[in-house]
Motif scaffolding. Structure first.
Motif, PDB file in Angstrom:
ATOM      1  N   GLY A 172       0.808  -1.216   0.000  1.00  0.00           N
ATOM      2  CA  GLY A 172       0.000   0.000   0.000  1.00  0.00           C
ATOM      3  C   GLY A 172       0.838   1.262   0.000  1.00  0.00           C
ATOM      4  O   GLY A 172       0.418   2.294  -0.526  1.00  0.00           O
ATOM      5  N   THR A 173       2.035   1.189   0.575  1.00  0.00           N
ATOM      6  CA  THR A 173       2.911   2.362   0.639  1.00  0.00           C
ATOM      7  C   THR A 173       3.776   2.509  -0.605  1.00  0.00           C
ATOM      8  O   THR A 173       3.984   3.623  -1.101  1.00  0.00           O
ATOM      9  CB  THR A 173       3.825   2.268   1.879  1.00  0.00           C
ATOM     10  N   LEU A 174       4.273   1.379  -1.116  1.00  0.00           N
ATOM     11  CA  LEU A 174       5.213   1.422  -2.245  1.00  0.00           C
ATOM     12  C   LEU A 174       4.591   1.026  -3.575  1.00  0.00           C
ATOM     13  O   LEU A 174       5.156   1.334  -4.633  1.00  0.00           O
ATOM     14  CB  LEU A 174       6.384   0.462  -1.976  1.00  0.00           C
ATOM     15  N   GLY A 175       3.480   0.286  -3.520  1.00  0.00           N
ATOM     16  CA  GLY A 175       2.934  -0.273  -4.751  1.00  0.00           C
ATOM     17  C   GLY A 175       3.516  -1.636  -5.062  1.00  0.00           C
ATOM     18  O   GLY A 175       3.176  -2.244  -6.072  1.00  0.00           O
ATOM     19  N   VAL A 176       4.387  -2.143  -4.178  1.00  0.00           N
ATOM     20  CA  VAL A 176       5.025  -3.443  -4.367  1.00  0.00           C
ATOM     21  C   VAL A 176       5.457  -3.958  -3.004  1.00  0.00           C
ATOM     22  O   VAL A 176       5.766  -3.169  -2.107  1.00  0.00           O
ATOM     23  CB  VAL A 176       6.250  -3.322  -5.315  1.00  0.00           C
ATOM     24  N   ASP A 177       5.442  -5.289  -2.852  1.00  0.00           N
ATOM     25  CA  ASP A 177       5.951  -5.892  -1.615  1.00  0.00           C
ATOM     26  C   ASP A 177       7.426  -6.210  -1.816  1.00  0.00           C
ATOM     27  O   ASP A 177       7.773  -7.095  -2.608  1.00  0.00           O
ATOM     28  CB  ASP A 177       5.174  -7.175  -1.308  1.00  0.00           C
ATOM     29  N   PRO A 178       8.325  -5.522  -1.123  1.00  0.00           N
ATOM     30  CA  PRO A 178       9.760  -5.756  -1.332  1.00  0.00           C
ATOM     31  C   PRO A 178      10.210  -7.156  -0.961  1.00  0.00           C
ATOM     32  O   PRO A 178      11.300  -7.574  -1.358  1.00  0.00           O
ATOM     33  CB  PRO A 178      10.432  -4.697  -0.441  1.00  0.00           C
ATOM     34  N   ASP A 179       9.385  -7.898  -0.228  1.00  0.00           N
ATOM     35  CA  ASP A 179       9.757  -9.266   0.106  1.00  0.00           C
ATOM     36  C   ASP A 179       9.851 -10.140  -1.146  1.00  0.00           C
ATOM     37  O   ASP A 179      10.518 -11.160  -1.145  1.00  0.00           O
ATOM     38  CB  ASP A 179       8.745  -9.868   1.079  1.00  0.00           C
ATOM     39  N   GLY A 180       9.192  -9.694  -2.220  1.00  0.00           N
ATOM     40  CA  GLY A 180       9.250 -10.409  -3.492  1.00  0.00           C
ATOM     41  C   GLY A 180      10.241  -9.795  -4.465  1.00  0.00           C
ATOM     42  O   GLY A 180      10.311 -10.209  -5.627  1.00  0.00           O
TER      43      GLY A 180
END
Length: 205
Positions: free
Chosen positions: A99-107
């Protein structure tokens, strides 16, 4: 980042004394991330007049039903240490970062993700205090966002110097034609770009 601001310390006490005891054995992480001067440790007396108060984000494990957690949080007292406005956000690490970045950095982060995200967003996700993270859900994501990949970092440095090289001559050119306002505007823009480059050189969001 050391918890040395009043807002950060207030958030930790709120979590440890009021929120955590209501969660029993529910797997979760807890932190103070995102918007707000206290996230970066910059809150002061002026901060108290706008949206200031005890708050925390709870990051539930994937698949956890948030209903019972929200029901338990209804038992929070109306005031905490004299503050009437407390906020608890119940989410998951994946949903919050997406929701904050537009992407989940875990992926992983794509080139576009790195280049299109304002550095302030990275700062608010990596500098805020973490109060509880036994499974490392927050630590993994914050490690990814710790700094740019080396090739992206070098590209941004080169692009920043190129911009300055193309504009710096016009401060004198505009001043030489009598356009002092235009010269001042260009000088201010160059100063801003140099400050941004300083953060890049120092590898700091």
């Amino acid at each position: 980042m050391a918890e040395d601001s009043p807002g950060q310390r207030l958030a930790r006490r709120f979590y440890e004394r009021s929120v955590a005891p209501l969660l029993a054995d529910v797997p979760h992480a807890a932190a103070l991330l995102g918007d707000g001067s206290e996230v970066l440790g910059y809150d002061d007396g002026v901060s108290l007049d706008h949206d200031f108060g005890p708050r925390v984000q709870l990051f539930l494990a994937p698949g956890t039903d948030p209903g019972p957690v929200r029901a338990a949080l209804a038992g929070l007292p109306a005031r905490f240490e004299g503050w009437p406005d407390h906020r608890v956000e119940v989410t998951t690490a994946s949903d919050f970062f997406t929701g904050t970045l537009g992407v989940d950095p875990d992926g992983g982060m794509s080139l576009a993700d790195w280049l299109l995200t304002p550095t302030q967003r990275f700062a608010t996700l990596t500098a805020g205090p973490v109060f509880h993270d036994p499974a490392g859900a927050l630590a993994r994501r914050r490690a990814v966002l710790g700094w740019y990949p080396d090739d992206v970092w070098r590209y941004l440095l080169a692009a920043g110097w190129l911009r300055i090289g193309q504009e710096q001559a016009f401060v004198g050119r505009t001043g030489g034609t009598g356009d002092e306002l235009g010269s001042a505007i260009l000088a201010a823009r160059l100063a801003r770009d140099l400050i941004r480059l300083t953060f890049l050189v120092e590898r700091r969001w």
